[in-house]
Design an enzyme around this catalytic site. Structure first.
Site, PDB file in Angstrom:
ATOM      1  N   SER A  13       0.805  -1.219   0.000  1.00 24.96           N
ATOM      2  CA  SER A  13       0.000   0.000   0.000  1.00 24.96           C
ATOM      3  C   SER A  13       0.841   1.274   0.000  1.00 24.96           C
ATOM      4  CB  SER A  13      -0.920   0.018   1.220  1.00 24.96           C
ATOM      5  OG  SER A  13      -1.500   1.296   1.374  1.00 24.96           O
ATOM      6  N   LYS A  45      -9.488  -7.605   2.880  1.00 22.63           N
ATOM      7  CA  LYS A  45     -10.565  -6.987   2.105  1.00 22.63           C
ATOM      8  C   LYS A  45     -11.636  -8.013   1.755  1.00 22.63           C
ATOM      9  CE  LYS A  45      -9.354  -4.082  -1.182  1.00 22.63           C
ATOM     10  NZ  LYS A  45      -8.591  -3.481  -2.302  1.00 22.63           N
ATOM     11  N   TRP A 181      -9.038   5.576   8.914  1.00 20.95           N
ATOM     12  CA  TRP A 181      -8.623   4.843   7.713  1.00 20.95           C
ATOM     13  C   TRP A 181      -8.069   5.823   6.688  1.00 20.95           C
ATOM     14  CZ3 TRP A 181     -12.211   3.715   3.139  1.00 20.95           C
ATOM     15  CH2 TRP A 181     -11.546   2.966   2.164  1.00 20.95           C
ATOM     16  N   ASP A 184      -4.959  10.226   4.534  1.00 23.26           N
ATOM     17  CA  ASP A 184      -5.612  11.530   4.573  1.00 23.26           C
ATOM     18  C   ASP A 184      -6.459  11.734   5.824  1.00 23.26           C
ATOM     19  OD1 ASP A 184      -7.462   9.619   3.796  1.00 23.26           O
ATOM     20  OD2 ASP A 184      -8.413  10.860   2.277  1.00 23.26           O
TER      21      ASP A 184
END
Length: 197
Positions: A13, A45, A181, A184
């Site tokens: 990631s 996921k 999460w 940002d």
């Protein structure tokens, strides 16, 4: 014992790479103990019901994400080069080898650097051997470890623990039951910490 800031990640990631640029400093600033927790992102996921295509399989989205990633890298003043492979399983499992030697921080710095600051192929045995050598580890021992049943079992257990806490992607940061999460969302995490002072 300082309060724990859990950081769930997978080396595949780029947004987890970016988050890691800020998390150690944030943890130090607020007297938290940063606890990096490696997980299998794809399996996590799927376990959460996210069975859609990967970002890299959606051409317009990956084109946008590559621009977005460069914006974040520029903001943070770090290099970001898309790696030759996103096959991160062996690099992820190396976290347990590092943990057994009390070298998690060193491993994270080196692994993130080779994967996203240098764009190296994180699945390549030669790259992994070079990583081990740079950390002062026997290359053959490290390469053998990441393919063991023990490493696989610990990796699965770490992923399952994350899933049991409601983790569905990366990067996810948690303090107790509070969750943030995404790279940002670090501003929201900071706001939360400031409100408690």
């Amino acid at each position: 014992m300082p309060e724990t800031l859990d950081f769930y990640f997978d080396f595949m990631s780029p947004y987890a790479y970016l988050a890691y640029q800020k998390l150690p400093g944030l943890a130090d600033e607020f007297g938290l103990r940063l606890m990096p927790k490696v997980i299998d992102l794809a399996g996590t996921k799927t376990a959460a019901g996210n069975t859609g295509p990967r970002n890299v399989d959606i051409p317009p989205k990956i084109r946008y994400l590559k621009v977005d990633l460069q914006r974040w890298a520029q903001r943070y003043g770090v290099d970001l080069i898309f790696p030759r492979s996103l096959e991160s399983q062996r690099l992820n499992k190396g976290m347990f080898f590092a943990s057994d030697r009390d070298m998690v921080s060193d491993y994270l710095d080196a692994a993130w650097s080779l994967a996203w600051a240098s764009g190296a192929d994180m699945s390549d045995a030669a790259v992994l051997a070079n990583l081990a050598r740079g950390l002062g580890w026997p290359e053959a021992e490290f390469l053998a470890f990441v393919d063991t049943a023990d490493a696989a079992a610990r990796y699965e257990a770490s992923s399952l623990e994350a899933q049991n806490r409601g983790v569905f992607g990366v990067p996810i940061m948690m303090i107790g039951d509070e969750m943030w999460w995404g790279n940002d969302r670090l501003g929201f995490l900071r706001d939360f910490l400031l409100e408690r002072i």
